[in-house]
Design an enzyme around this catalytic site. Structure first.
Site, mmCIF file in Angstrom:
data_model
loop_
_atom_site.group_PDB
_atom_site.id
_atom_site.type_symbol
_atom_site.label_atom_id
_atom_site.label_comp_id
_atom_site.label_asym_id
_atom_site.label_seq_id
_atom_site.Cartn_x
_atom_site.Cartn_y
_atom_site.Cartn_z
ATOM 1 C CB SER A 25 -0.933 0.023 1.213
ATOM 2 O OG SER A 25 -1.843 -1.062 1.147
ATOM 3 N N GLY A 37 -6.288 -5.402 -3.182
ATOM 4 C CA GLY A 37 -6.782 -4.667 -2.022
ATOM 5 C C GLY A 37 -5.752 -3.675 -1.488
ATOM 6 C CG ASP A 38 -2.076 -5.239 -0.146
ATOM 7 O OD1 ASP A 38 -2.921 -5.335 0.761
ATOM 8 O OD2 ASP A 38 -1.247 -6.132 -0.412
ATOM 9 C CB SER A 39 -3.267 -1.574 -5.602
ATOM 10 O OG SER A 39 -2.640 -2.782 -5.717
#
Length: 342
Positions: free
Chosen positions: A69, A296-298
């Site tokens: 992230s 999801g992290d991005s």
């Protein structure tokens, strides 16, 4: 302009080197692994890493949820040193690789280095969907002593926004609380992620300790449903769960809590002030989906890149969708040299 963004966003978490490969169902079955899940390696999974490295076409990518992230936020911001990151790595070739990759992206990394192997994460991809099996090793050795060193605490002091994935709850709750309490005392923005069903289920006590400090809670639909189930909320409605998470007790009244739940190709749900808004994602034809690792992290990285600029929630979500869309069309959590986000 860029000076006031120096070190604006800090992440703390488990730095892992992703060992990523396309595998088949038989491989998943052999190691009792389910798609779209994230687990910690048990003894039965240990041989998997060597098998991947010797029999499959693997890629090594600097990973770990929080680090992903932060790297994406840094890429979106394009301001060197706007982000910083702390976590624990080993004094080995994987650790060196990690330093190279994260520093090249412009993140100011302060790793705690120990005599344990650098943590790895097997990323098994079947039909574009991923399963993660993390062998934390060195990542599990992070200690709040490292955080308290003046040169590291300076990163905390400088940051205005702090993000920690839920995975770090298995490693150093005291580090999280130190930073969370600082954020409340100094009116900073503190954000966490539900991160995985097993965190919501088996690390509930640790999660309960940190939730009151969270101004932003991120997660996906699977995690949200488990979160609800564990608490006996008796609802699988993502909108209702998001509202309930937003309404949980808060350590400070300065910021309201915003809950953001992604649902793959379905609209992203945002709950704040007792209201829910949904935002459709950028649709991607199936044949363009390479792998969902880091999606999801991005999303979180894209979201945070606009949050630190004090943009609207709609703009933050738009940036999250953009970043996730870029990353799922590539292998692992990687991206082109420059974003073309407007």
């Amino acid at each position: 302009m860029s000076a006031n963004y120096e070190g604006v966003l800090l992440g703390m978490g488990n730095p892992l080197l992703d060992i990523s490969s396309v595998v088949d169902e038989a491989f998943l079955n052999k190691y009792d692994v389910k798609l779209n899940n994230a687990i910690l390696a048990e003894d039965k999974h240990k041989p998997m890493y060597d098998e991947l490295a010797s029999n499959y076409n693997v890629e090594y990518i600097a990973g770990g949820a929080t680090q992903n992230s932060i790297r994406v936020a840094q890429w979106m911001l394009q301001i060197p040193g706007a982000t910083s990151y702390m976590g624990c790595i080993g004094k080995d070739k994987f650790g060196e690789e990690m330093k190279k990759k994260s520093t090249a992206g412009g993140v100011n990394v302060h790793y705690y280095e120990v005599d344990e192997p650098t943590g790895t994460c097997a990323v098994c991809v079947v039909g574009g969907e991923r399963s993660l099996i993390a062998n934390l090793s060195a990542a599990n050795c992070y200690k709040s002593e490292h955080l308290k060193r003046p040169e590291n605490w300076a990163l905390v002091e400088k940051a205005k926004f702090i993000y920690i994935a839920g995975f770090f709850l298995t490693v150093s709750v005291d580090s999280i609380l130190l930073v969370a309490e600082h954020a409340v005392a100094k009116n900073k923005v503190f954000a966490m992620n539900l991160s995985a069903p097993f965190i919501c289920e088996f690390f509930r006590d640790a999660q309960e300790k940190t939730l009151p400090y969270c101004d932003y809670v991120f997660g996906n639909e699977t995690e949200a449903k488990i979160f609800s189930k564990v608490r006996g909320w008796e609802t699988e409605s993502i909108e209702e769960i998001a509202l309930k998470i937003s309404a949980l007790p808060k350590a400070s009244g300065t910021h309201k809590r915003v809950t953001v739940i992604t649902q793959g190709a379905d609209p992203t749900v945002v709950a704040e002030d007792g209201k829910v808004t949904t935002f459709p994602v950028i649709l991607l034809p199936k044949e363009k989906l390479i792998d969902t690792n880091g999606a999801g992290d991005s999303f979180v990285g894209g979201f945070l890149s606009q949050l630190v600029k004090e943009k609207s929630i709609a703009d933050c979500v738009k940036a999250g969708h953009y970043a996730a869309n870029v990353v799922i069309q590539r292998s692992g959590c990687t991206f082109p040299e420059k974003p073309d986000f407007e």
